[in-house]
Design a protein around this motif. Structure first.
Motif, PDB file in Angstrom:
ATOM      1  N   TYR A 129       0.829  -1.213   0.000  1.00 47.88           N
ATOM      2  CA  TYR A 129       0.000   0.000   0.000  1.00 47.88           C
ATOM      3  C   TYR A 129       0.862   1.262   0.000  1.00 47.88           C
ATOM      4  CZ  TYR A 129      -3.115   3.690   1.535  1.00 47.88           C
ATOM      5  OH  TYR A 129      -3.796   4.879   1.612  1.00 47.88           O
TER       6      TYR A 129
ATOM      7  N   PHE B 278      -1.988   4.412 -11.796  1.00 48.63           N
ATOM      8  CA  PHE B 278      -3.390   4.218 -11.406  1.00 48.63           C
ATOM      9  C   PHE B 278      -4.333   4.435 -12.583  1.00 48.63           C
ATOM     10  CE2 PHE B 278      -1.082   5.336  -7.581  1.00 48.63           C
ATOM     11  CZ  PHE B 278      -1.483   4.332  -6.722  1.00 48.63           C
TER      12      PHE B 278
ATOM     13  N   ARG C 295      -4.436   1.014 -14.424  1.00 48.88           N
ATOM     14  CA  ARG C 295      -4.716  -0.195 -13.642  1.00 48.88           C
ATOM     15  C   ARG C 295      -6.148  -0.153 -13.120  1.00 48.88           C
ATOM     16  NH1 ARG C 295       0.020  -0.588 -15.024  1.00 48.88           N
ATOM     17  NH2 ARG C 295       1.567  -2.044 -14.208  1.00 48.88           N
ATOM     18  N   SER C 296      -6.710  -1.330 -12.961  1.00 52.35           N
ATOM     19  CA  SER C 296      -8.031  -1.452 -12.354  1.00 52.35           C
ATOM     20  C   SER C 296      -7.895  -1.390 -10.832  1.00 52.35           C
ATOM     21  CB  SER C 296      -8.667  -2.776 -12.769  1.00 52.35           C
ATOM     22  OG  SER C 296      -9.651  -3.183 -11.860  1.00 52.35           O
ATOM     23  N   SER C 297      -8.739  -0.596 -10.200  1.00 50.47           N
ATOM     24  CA  SER C 297      -8.697  -0.507  -8.737  1.00 50.47           C
ATOM     25  C   SER C 297      -9.064  -1.849  -8.109  1.00 50.47           C
ATOM     26  CB  SER C 297      -9.650   0.591  -8.247  1.00 50.47           C
ATOM     27  OG  SER C 297     -10.984   0.317  -8.653  1.00 50.47           O
TER      28      SER C 297
ATOM     29  N   LEU D  24      -5.992  -4.012  -7.926  1.00 48.13           N
ATOM     30  CA  LEU D  24      -5.088  -3.574  -6.861  1.00 48.13           C
ATOM     31  C   LEU D  24      -5.602  -4.018  -5.493  1.00 48.13           C
ATOM     32  CD1 LEU D  24      -4.184   0.025  -8.082  1.00 48.13           C
ATOM     33  CD2 LEU D  24      -2.687  -1.964  -8.014  1.00 48.13           C
TER      34      LEU D  24
ATOM     35  N   SER E   8     -12.812  -6.236  -9.348  1.00 44.57           N
ATOM     36  CA  SER E   8     -12.973  -4.981 -10.079  1.00 44.57           C
ATOM     37  C   SER E   8     -14.424  -4.779 -10.497  1.00 44.57           C
ATOM     38  CB  SER E   8     -12.066  -4.983 -11.317  1.00 44.57           C
ATOM     39  OG  SER E   8     -12.178  -3.767 -12.006  1.00 44.57           O
TER      40      SER E   8
ATOM     41  N   ASN F 190     -16.697  -1.657  -9.170  1.00 44.70           N
ATOM     42  CA  ASN F 190     -17.266  -0.706 -10.124  1.00 44.70           C
ATOM     43  C   ASN F 190     -18.787  -0.662 -10.038  1.00 44.70           C
ATOM     44  OD1 ASN F 190     -14.818   0.102 -11.171  1.00 44.70           O
ATOM     45  ND2 ASN F 190     -14.782  -1.458 -12.753  1.00 44.70           N
TER      46      ASN F 190
END
Length: 596
Positions: free
Chosen positions: A118, A129, A132-134, A137, A218, A222
């Motif tokens: 983190y 960011f 990349r897909s949150s 992560l 993800s 979303n």
């Protein structure tokens, strides 16, 4: 972040990387491993004692124990009983110790991995960011770390103890009967080959499982974040089907891995049977012929199962190992992501920061799209207000991102009070800038929590003063819980205008010498816009203000206005000067005032 799953040695390479990361835990790893080894040695010992006891019963005064000075069979049985007690007690003690040590190590290591991942992610550039897909992560920092923890909880100990069993039992076999040892060990190459074969087959499959977990996370993140949009378009059924597709893809990936790992046990079981039958038959014949001691025969029979049967558990261990190494690759790949915007810790902007800002020949292009800015020269004297106008995508927000060092320019430099910002620490640079964005982000918590985000030790008097300046206090005061009112996730319990005013108040409480307003009034109603405009007239004194605006009516009082088009400044001057030039600004003004 998936790593090289197709490489047969990738799992062991991931293990080597993990051991390098965990070198600070070397003492705990060695201690836990030692306890696992001692526990397994104690665990094997009772089978040896059983064979010795058979030898005592059969041979009595001529037994192996008699040769140690215990002549009567009763003494021999008694000493074996005492030894059995201490062996069982030792096994129990070291089982307790290795479980405590491995589980504590698992907890500590997973906590540190998650924290390090983190903290490293926070240092990564904004471009990371944006690509990349949150959900991926979050899956890496949460689910992947937990997968590694599950392996350390039990799988690591199991792997060590299988290896100890092979070495220790093998030594006893070769001492008692080299011939039987050779027969008993015949299946082990097949078992080891099978383990590596299944590892090579399972490795890529488990890497795919981890990817599918990230996709599923993800999708969930979303959809939950966009639940209002889903409802407004009555897309619940469609989104449920999409989630089902992601979930089914995860199930299918898991099923492929399970088919491979499940085939391992039947193959190994037959190999174990072959080794056991060899020991049972050949050893029995040798005992009948008198070439092998009856007690030794008993030891060999018992130890054959102790040697070979735990190898069937390798399927589960390899399953855990492959899942953990697939996760480890993703975690360590995240930690290995390079940081391009380097912090100059220890070098701060000179206090007090006046707020004189210069852009000198600044150019920058986004790698993904090629859009950006070219040869920007700007000077905003301390205490002045600059407005940036232009079409969407012209490069206005890019200038702000460069000033905050979310990115570094490819050419040119940016200076604050004459100091290039690359020479200043990120803390002092960003501490001198207050940002109010069009996309307001409020953290889950209370209004007070969000207002003091940039100034945690602010007093209630300072909070209220900032809220009044931003014209937010009137609605805060009217709420039943006032400053302690929960805002909900991302501030969903508040209106757009209320969130925007809180965002402005949060920036003001920070009291920055440079205030940036990135289209802060574009998504609010006329009343909120008027309130923010009144606030700006009060807060603009003795402070450098940079405004990005589409509504030209909000920037007529700016000291300077720069028109940005396709990454270049094509006009600059005051409102009256730009109208007199009758260029791009004049044309846009005519459209917005209805005179075009």
């Amino acid at each position: 972040m998936s790593g090289n799953a197709s490489n047969p040695t990738s799992s062991f390479a991931a293990l080597a990387r993990l051991l390098r990361y965990a070198r600070g835990y070397r003492r705990q790893i060695i201690t836990a491993t030692t306890c696992s080894i001692i526990n397994k040695l104690f665990d094997i010992a009772p089978e040896i004692l059983i064979g010795v006891a058979i030898d005592v019963v059969v041979n009595q005064e001529a037994s192996f124990v008699a040769g140690l000075g215990f002549e009567s069979a009763q003494e021999q049985i008694t000493i074996l009983a005492v030894m059995t007690f201490f062996i069982w007690a030792g096994e129990s003690l070291f089982e307790y110790l290795f479980q405590i040590l491995w589980r504590n190590l698992a907890q500590r290591l997973q906590a540190d991995l998650r924290q390090d991942a983190y903290e490293h992610a926070q240092r990564l550039d904004m471009s990371f960011f944006e690509s990349r897909s949150s959900g991926q992560l979050v899956a890496t920092m949460n689910d992947d770390v937990n997968q590694l923890e599950r392996f350390l909880d039990g799988g690591a100990n199991a792997m060590i103890q299988v290896a100890v069993s092979i070495v220790a039992v093998g030594a006893v076999f070769f001492i008692l009967s080299p011939l039987v040892a050779m027969l008993a060990f015949t299946p082990i190459p097949l078992i080891v080959w099978g383990a590596f074969y299944f590892q090579r087959k399972a490795g890529p499959l488990y890497a795919d499982v981890r990817e599918k977990v990230g996709d599923l996370s993800s999708r969930l993140a979303n959809n939950i974040g966009g639940i209002a949009t889903i409802k407004s378009f009555t897309a619940e059924t469609r989104e449920a089907e999409r989630l089902k597709a992601s979930s089914e893809a995860y199930v299918e990936a898991n099923q492929k891995a399970i088919r491979i790992s499940s085939a391992f046990i039947p193959v190994i079981r037959m190999a174990v049977l072959a080794g056991f039958l060899a020991t049972f038959t050949v050893g029995g014949m040798m005992a009948l012929e008198g070439t092998l001691n009856v007690g030794a025969y008993g030891v060999l029979v018992f130890l054959t199962q102790r040697l070979l049967w735990p190898l069937t558990g390798m399927a589960e261990v390899i399953d855990l190992f492959e899942r953990a190494m697939a996760s480890t690759r993703r975690i360590l790949d995240l930690l290995a992501e390079p940081v391009y915007v380097h912090d100059q810790e220890g070098t701060a902007l000179e206090l007090p920061v006046k707020g004189d800002v210069r852009f000198e020949g600044v150019s920058f292009h986004y790698p993904s799209s090629g859009a950006g800015i070219r040869d920007i020269d700007l000077h905003i004297p301390a205490g002045n207000t600059l407005a940036l106008v232009g079409a969407t995508g012209s490069g206005k927000s890019t200038l702000i991102k460069l000033m905050l060092r979310f990115y570094d320019p490819s050419h040119g430099r940016i200076l604050i009070d004459g100091l290039p910002i690359r020479s200043a620490s990120l803390a002092s640079l960003r501490g001198a800038i207050g940002l109010v964005s069009q996309d307001v982000y409020l953290f889950e918590g209370t209004i007070r929590d969000n207002l003091v985000y940039g100034q945690p030790d602010a007093t209630d008097e300072q909070i209220i003063d900032a809220a009044k300046t931003a014209e937010a206090w009137s609605f805060i005061e009217a709420l039943p819980e006032g400053l302690d009112t929960p805002v909900g996730e991302r501030g969903v319990r508040l209106s757009g205008g209320q969130r925007q005013r809180l965002s402005l108040a949060r920036a003001l409480l920070k009291d920055p010498p440079i205030l940036v307003l990135d289209e802060a009034t574009s998504a609010v109603d006329n009343e909120t816009e008027a309130a923010i405009q009144r606030s700006l007239k009060r807060i603009g004194h003795d402070r450098t203000v940079i405004m990005i605006a589409h509504r030209l009516s909000t920037i007529v009082d700016a000291d300077s206005i720069a028109v940005v088009e396709q990454g270049k400044i094509i006009e600059s001057g005051s409102h009256d000067q730009l109208l007199a030039e009758q260029g791009a600004y004049f044309a846009q003004w005519q459209v917005q005032t209805g005179r075009a």
